[in-house]
Write an enzyme that holds these catalytic residues in place. Structure first.
Site, short mmCIF file in Angstrom:
data_model
loop_
_atom_site.label_atom_id
_atom_site.label_comp_id
_atom_site.label_asym_id
_atom_site.label_seq_id
_atom_site.Cartn_x
_atom_site.Cartn_y
_atom_site.Cartn_z
N HIS A 163 3.22 -11.31 -3.46
CA HIS A 163 2.48 -10.32 -4.24
C HIS A 163 3.35 -9.43 -5.11
CE1 HIS A 163 3.64 -7.82 -0.75
NE2 HIS A 163 3.55 -6.81 -1.59
C1 UD1 Z 1 0.95 -2.10 -3.53
C2 UD1 Z 1 2.30 -1.41 -3.48
C3 UD1 Z 1 3.35 -2.38 -2.96
C4 UD1 Z 1 2.93 -2.97 -1.63
C5 UD1 Z 1 1.54 -3.58 -1.76
C6 UD1 Z 1 1.10 -4.02 -0.40
C7 UD1 Z 1 2.79 0.26 -5.25
C8 UD1 Z 1 3.53 0.48 -6.51
N1 UD1 Z 1 2.74 -1.02 -4.84
O1 UD1 Z 1 1.04 -3.17 -4.45
O2 UD1 Z 1 4.57 -1.69 -2.77
O3 UD1 Z 1 3.85 -3.98 -1.28
O4 UD1 Z 1 0.63 -2.59 -2.25
O5 UD1 Z 1 0.06 -4.94 -0.43
O6 UD1 Z 1 2.26 1.17 -4.68
N2 UD1 Z 1 -6.56 -4.78 -5.77
C9 UD1 Z 1 -7.73 -5.26 -5.24
N3 UD1 Z 1 -8.23 -4.67 -4.11
C10 UD1 Z 1 -7.64 -3.63 -3.51
C11 UD1 Z 1 -6.46 -3.12 -4.05
C12 UD1 Z 1 -5.93 -3.71 -5.19
O7 UD1 Z 1 -8.32 -6.22 -5.75
O8 UD1 Z 1 -8.16 -3.16 -2.48
C13 UD1 Z 1 -6.00 -5.42 -6.98
C14 UD1 Z 1 -6.33 -4.68 -8.27
O9 UD1 Z 1 -6.52 -5.62 -9.28
C15 UD1 Z 1 -5.04 -3.91 -8.55
C16 UD1 Z 1 -3.98 -4.84 -7.99
O10 UD1 Z 1 -4.58 -5.46 -6.85
O11 UD1 Z 1 -4.86 -3.62 -9.89
C17 UD1 Z 1 -2.71 -4.13 -7.57
O12 UD1 Z 1 -3.00 -3.08 -6.62
P1 UD1 Z 1 -1.97 -1.86 -6.45
O13 UD1 Z 1 -2.38 -1.02 -5.31
O14 UD1 Z 1 -1.73 -1.18 -7.76
O15 UD1 Z 1 -0.61 -2.57 -6.12
P2 UD1 Z 1 -0.27 -3.75 -5.12
O16 UD1 Z 1 0.20 -4.91 -5.93
O17 UD1 Z 1 -1.38 -3.95 -4.16
N1 UDP Z 2 -0.52 -8.67 6.43
C1 UDP Z 2 -1.79 -8.92 6.93
N2 UDP Z 2 -2.56 -9.89 6.36
C2 UDP Z 2 -2.12 -10.65 5.32
C3 UDP Z 2 -0.81 -10.39 4.81
C4 UDP Z 2 -0.04 -9.37 5.37
O1 UDP Z 2 -2.21 -8.27 7.90
O2 UDP Z 2 -2.86 -11.52 4.86
C5 UDP Z 2 0.28 -7.57 7.03
C6 UDP Z 2 1.69 -7.92 7.43
O3 UDP Z 2 1.71 -8.51 8.72
C7 UDP Z 2 2.36 -6.55 7.41
C8 UDP Z 2 1.68 -5.88 6.24
O4 UDP Z 2 0.46 -6.58 6.03
O5 UDP Z 2 2.06 -5.83 8.61
C9 UDP Z 2 2.58 -6.00 5.03
O6 UDP Z 2 1.89 -5.69 3.88
P1 UDP Z 2 2.28 -6.26 2.44
O7 UDP Z 2 3.02 -7.55 2.56
O8 UDP Z 2 1.05 -6.24 1.64
O9 UDP Z 2 3.22 -5.09 1.87
P2 UDP Z 2 4.80 -4.84 1.86
O10 UDP Z 2 5.28 -4.83 3.25
O11 UDP Z 2 5.41 -5.90 1.02
O12 UDP Z 2 4.93 -3.52 1.17
#
Ligand code: UD1
Ligand code: UDP
Length: 358
Positions: free
Chosen positions: A205
């Site tokens: 992601h």
């Molecule tokens: C965010 C965090 C990242 C973390 C990740 C965990 C920041 C800068 N990034 O990234 O560090 O690793 O979460 O998963 O804070 N979206 C949905 N449903 C949701 C939320 C988001 O569809 O519930 C989609 C939207 O299109 C959105 C995109 O995901 O624009 C990105 O969401 P965002 O929270 O901005 O960043 P992540 O890539 O999820």
């Molecule tokens: N995770 C989850 N379901 C998924 C993918 C990840 O429960 O389908 C959990 C994972 O085990 C960990 C957390 O989500 O506890 C990590 O989140 P993510 O990878 O989104 O964020 P990051 O750690 O990169 O910021």
């Protein structure tokens, strides 16, 4: 009674970090509020964690949703400021490195409310990662810094943070893993998803992998060449879903895509995997604890203990398939070292420090 500790959470990786801290502070009788910024709002990225990890329902959901970095950070700040003015907690606790973490630290600092950062001091030294900017600013502002590894403590020291503010406490995300270990049922998830004995898991992601068409094309080629060796199960984060689909990632017969999974189901899947391919921060740590080989598709990691002590290796897209082949051919490591203090008691250590200060 006035609020003593107000936790700010916002996205999937925050919840397993906050759960043990909330639990340990509850045992001390501390008056707490849990705020959810609403950065993640899908059931599968948010609610399922509250249910499975025994987190209390958030007292407030700020409902900020998605947006550009500036828009999202500003939305959390604007919504949080009046709440902090109203509640005037003794301490604000923020987790990890997401935009909600940055926004909350900025608001609390300007209101002169003491702030604690859980997972302080991690550095990838790569400022093209938005999380690295967030980490640098939050650690500069925080009054209490809870570190998960000795390298993090060293980074903070080099940045001039006074030693008395820094506490090496272990890893609360690992507390959550250890407390739930018995629930990670490999046989069950294998049956539910009708998986073969040997499979790989991939979670991707990061913007550097899934935001640009060219990167996504390379990623698709790399994962397809791995899937030619062993089936790959991929819980797909919404960030990259459309672009991965357009690139044909999901068209390979041995690439099995599923929705983002609940915490228990996901770690059951990981526990049974022959190997994990990821760009997640948390997953690098969880595979280290579970002893599952992990190949991280990134040029750097802010979590080097997962390499020195754990099962993690950094790889790039061009060499991924060869790395999978080599890793699967190696015998499992018999004597693994666990990073120091990753023993399931980080939440308690954090609570002890916080209670001592309140
Ligand atoms: C965010 C965090 C990242 C973390 C990740 C965990 C920041 C800068 N990034 O990234 O560090 O690793 O979460 O998963 O804070 N979206 C949905 N449903 C949701 C939320 C988001 O569809 O519930 C989609 C939207 O299109 C959105 C995109 O995901 O624009 C990105 O969401 P965002 O929270 O901005 O960043 P992540 O890539 O999820
Ligand atoms: N995770 C989850 N379901 C998924 C993918 C990840 O429960 O389908 C959990 C994972 O085990 C960990 C957390 O989500 O506890 C990590 O989140 P993510 O990878 O989104 O964020 P990051 O750690 O990169 O910021």
């Amino acid at each position: 009674m006035s609020v003593q500790v107000l936790h700010v959470t916002g996205a999937r990786p925050n919840f397993p970090k906050a759960a043990p801290v909330v639990r340990a502070l509850r045992e001390h009788g501390v008056v707490q509020r849990l705020v959810h910024t609403g950065q993640h709002y899908d059931e599968r990225l948010s609610d399922v964690f509250f249910r499975q990890l025994g987190l209390p329902e958030p007292d407030v959901n700020l409902g900020v949703g998605s947006g550009s970095h500036a828009a999202q950070t500003a939305a959390v700040m604007t919504a949080l400021e009046p709440l902090l003015l109203l509640e005037r907690p003794d301490l604000v606790m923020v987790y990890g490195d997401i935009n909600s973490t940055l926004a909350a630290a900025l608001v609390a600092a300007k209101l002169e409310i003491p702030t604690a950062h859980v997972e302080a001091g991690l550095r990838s030294f790569n400022r093209s990662m938005p999380e690295e900017i967030n980490r640098l600013v939050v650690d500069r502002l925080a009054d209490l810094l809870f570190a998960t590894s000795p390298d993090a403590v060293a980074h903070l020291g080099r940045e001039g943070i006074p030693a008395e503010r820094i506490h090496l406490v272990g890893n609360p995300m690992i507390d959550t893993l250890l407390v739930n270990l018995d629930r990670f049922d490999v046989a069950r998830i294998r049956t539910e998803l009708r998986l073969p004995e040997r499979y790989l898991v991939a979670t991707l992601h990061r913007p550097a992998n899934v935001d640009e068409v060219g990167d996504v094309a390379e990623l698709t080629k790399a994962i397809h060449s791995v899937a030619g060796q062993v089936p790959v199960v991929m819980p797909v984060h919404p960030r990259g879903r459309a672009r991965l689909a357009e690139a044909g990632m999901f068209d390979h017969p041995q690439v099995r895509t599923v929705e983002p999974m609940g915490y228990v189901e996901f770690l059951s899947l990981v526990r049974g995997a022959a190997l994990v391919i990821t760009d997640s921060g948390g997953v690098q740590e969880e595979t280290t604890m579970l002893g599952v080989p992990c190949l991280t598709l990134r040029p750097d990691t802010e979590r080097p203990v997962t390499i020195t002590h754990g099962t993690n290796r950094l790889v790039d897209r061009a060499t991924l398939a060869a790395a999978v082949h080599t890793t699967l051919g190696q015998p499992p490591a018999l004597h693994r070292r666990t990073p120091p203090l990753w023993d399931g008691r980080a939440g308690e250590r954090i609570a002890d420090v916080v209670v001592g200060l309140l």
